[in-house]
Design an enzyme around this catalytic site. Sequence first.
Site, PDB file in Angstrom:
ATOM      1  N   ALA A 262       0.834  -1.201   0.000  1.00  0.00           N
ATOM      2  CA  ALA A 262       0.000   0.000   0.000  1.00  0.00           C
ATOM      3  C   ALA A 262       0.868   1.250   0.000  1.00  0.00           C
ATOM      4  O   ALA A 262       0.484   2.288  -0.547  1.00  0.00           O
ATOM      5  CB  ALA A 262      -0.929  -0.003   1.214  1.00  0.00           C
ATOM      6  N   THR A 263       2.043   1.165   0.619  1.00  0.00           N
ATOM      7  CA  THR A 263       2.964   2.308   0.626  1.00  0.00           C
ATOM      8  C   THR A 263       3.392   2.666  -0.795  1.00  0.00           C
ATOM      9  O   THR A 263       3.438   3.846  -1.169  1.00  0.00           O
ATOM     10  CB  THR A 263       4.189   1.998   1.500  1.00  0.00           C
ATOM     11  OG1 THR A 263       3.769   1.827   2.855  1.00  0.00           O
ATOM     12  CG2 THR A 263       5.218   3.111   1.422  1.00  0.00           C
TER      13      THR A 263
ATOM     14  N   GLN B  54      -7.522  -0.070   6.050  1.00  0.00           N
ATOM     15  CA  GLN B  54      -8.126  -0.632   7.257  1.00  0.00           C
ATOM     16  C   GLN B  54      -9.619  -0.908   7.093  1.00  0.00           C
ATOM     17  O   GLN B  54     -10.161  -1.801   7.745  1.00  0.00           O
ATOM     18  CB  GLN B  54      -7.912   0.327   8.442  1.00  0.00           C
ATOM     19  CG  GLN B  54      -6.473   0.493   8.860  1.00  0.00           C
ATOM     20  CD  GLN B  54      -5.850  -0.773   9.423  1.00  0.00           C
ATOM     21  OE1 GLN B  54      -6.535  -1.700   9.831  1.00  0.00           O
ATOM     22  NE2 GLN B  54      -4.525  -0.829   9.447  1.00  0.00           N
TER      23      GLN B  54
ATOM     24  N   SER C 206      -4.060  -2.976   0.971  1.00  0.00           N
ATOM     25  CA  SER C 206      -2.939  -3.890   1.162  1.00  0.00           C
ATOM     26  C   SER C 206      -3.453  -5.290   1.455  1.00  0.00           C
ATOM     27  O   SER C 206      -4.434  -5.464   2.191  1.00  0.00           O
ATOM     28  CB  SER C 206      -2.074  -3.401   2.331  1.00  0.00           C
ATOM     29  OG  SER C 206      -0.978  -4.252   2.544  1.00  0.00           O
ATOM     30  N   ALA C 207      -2.757  -6.299   0.929  1.00  0.00           N
ATOM     31  CA  ALA C 207      -3.190  -7.685   1.095  1.00  0.00           C
ATOM     32  C   ALA C 207      -3.095  -8.155   2.538  1.00  0.00           C
ATOM     33  O   ALA C 207      -3.980  -8.854   3.040  1.00  0.00           O
ATOM     34  CB  ALA C 207      -2.349  -8.604   0.203  1.00  0.00           C
ATOM     35  N   HIS C 208      -2.026  -7.774   3.237  1.00  0.00           N
ATOM     36  CA  HIS C 208      -1.799  -8.378   4.550  1.00  0.00           C
ATOM     37  C   HIS C 208      -2.688  -7.792   5.651  1.00  0.00           C
ATOM     38  O   HIS C 208      -2.630  -8.238   6.791  1.00  0.00           O
ATOM     39  CB  HIS C 208      -0.317  -8.300   4.947  1.00  0.00           C
ATOM     40  CG  HIS C 208       0.154  -6.936   5.359  1.00  0.00           C
ATOM     41  ND1 HIS C 208       0.352  -6.575   6.665  1.00  0.00           N
ATOM     42  CD2 HIS C 208       0.505  -5.851   4.626  1.00  0.00           C
ATOM     43  CE1 HIS C 208       0.799  -5.343   6.738  1.00  0.00           C
ATOM     44  NE2 HIS C 208       0.906  -4.875   5.507  1.00  0.00           N
TER      45      HIS C 208
ATOM     46  N   THR D 204       8.097  -7.583 -13.012  1.00  0.00           N
ATOM     47  CA  THR D 204       7.321  -8.816 -13.101  1.00  0.00           C
ATOM     48  C   THR D 204       6.385  -8.946 -11.905  1.00  0.00           C
ATOM     49  O   THR D 204       6.800  -8.781 -10.756  1.00  0.00           O
ATOM     50  CB  THR D 204       8.255 -10.040 -13.153  1.00  0.00           C
ATOM     51  OG1 THR D 204       9.102  -9.928 -14.296  1.00  0.00           O
ATOM     52  CG2 THR D 204       7.463 -11.330 -13.232  1.00  0.00           C
TER      53      THR D 204
ATOM     54  N   CYS E   5       2.003   0.524  10.884  1.00  0.00           N
ATOM     55  CA  CYS E   5       3.361   0.313  10.389  1.00  0.00           C
ATOM     56  C   CYS E   5       4.401   1.012  11.250  1.00  0.00           C
ATOM     57  O   CYS E   5       5.529   1.189  10.839  1.00  0.00           O
ATOM     58  CB  CYS E   5       3.474   0.784   8.940  1.00  0.00           C
ATOM     59  SG  CYS E   5       2.555  -0.237   7.792  1.00  0.00           S
TER      60      CYS E   5
END
Length: 392
Positions: free
Chosen positions: A70-71, A188, A209-211, A247, A336
């Site tokens: 996301a950053t 969030q 973001s995925a995590h 990639t 973070c």
Amino acid sequence: MSRVYLDHNATTPLRGEAREAMLVAMDVIGNPSSVHAEGRAAKMIVERARAQVASLVGCLPTQVVFTGSATEAAALAVAQKGRHGGVFAALPTEHDCFFDWDEGDLPSLIGSDGALDPGGASAFLGWLTGLGGKTWSATHSDVALVAISAANSETGILFNDGKVVTNGNVNSFTAGHVPHAVVCDVTQLAGKALVQHGDDTRPAYMILSAHKIGGPKGVGALINFTRDDPEAILRGGGQEMGRRSGTENVVGIAGFGAAAEAAQRDVEAAKWADVEKLRNILETALAAASNTTIFIGKDVPRLPNTSCFATPGWKGETQVMQMDLAGFAISAGSACSSGKVKASRVLQAMGLDDVAGDAVRVSLGLDTTEKDVLRFADIWAQKLKKHEARAA
């Protein structure tokens, strides 16, 4: 000692669906940019995930640009500022991925008396605290692109009742003092509540973001609602339709997509309502143990899983360490910046300077139990009594 993980806003456990999708993707050897059968197989994984992420946030698959985080997505959005007038600004409560790019000094929050400005700025700023709004310094007419989160990662406080801030409605919040171009952080919000925005007005960009939703670390996305493709900041092979070279992380993207699909099912099944009940049970137990603890944003709309609270004189970093030794993972600061030990910039911006160094954040997950939160509250209360005894 069994550990209890209560830091889901920082990162979430990997979902079983994501793990399974990643294992399958690991056996696909092709490069998604290759035109042979092996390459097309990898490309199909990426495009399926693109559609899954798009469904979660309510956009077209072609509007999803996969990034490394996301950053990175935030940096890609900020890099488009020239198309919107040239100056980028972030609210002082924004995540560091936006705040560290700020160049517009927007907004200037002045005063701490809690008095509401009768103008449109008060509607925009009143969400920052449950204690009242602050006044707006209208000296930023040159700002062209502004970052506004849908949900604050530290406090869980929702802006605009949890709806995505759009290019159209931001002007009504601020009486025309900020531009029409908005980049909204839904990192969030996504996966905990519906990502809501109108068909007629949307932000220019969103990031996620995925995590944060049960996917792997190291993959994120920029959602581009503008008519033009974003100009790449990573240049080279022209992947992601020329919007982000390099990639694609096929394995991570596969996990992202599977997590997005599972997270959407959880939201639609209202599973987070049960988590909100646990959050309220936790805060009731903590309040019973301390009549000085402040619960940030308790009386305004918040994420269902997030509790940010401060006990004056008891440093947040101390609480984090003591609870860690007792078997609980919590944090002080944003998702973070858990390793940082400085006072919360977000709480300072909210006018809570006196307790900005004393706050901790507990963020629950779908696997959190009532036993977990009550045990946490009990041990936290024991630690508080020892702190008070030492301070006496």
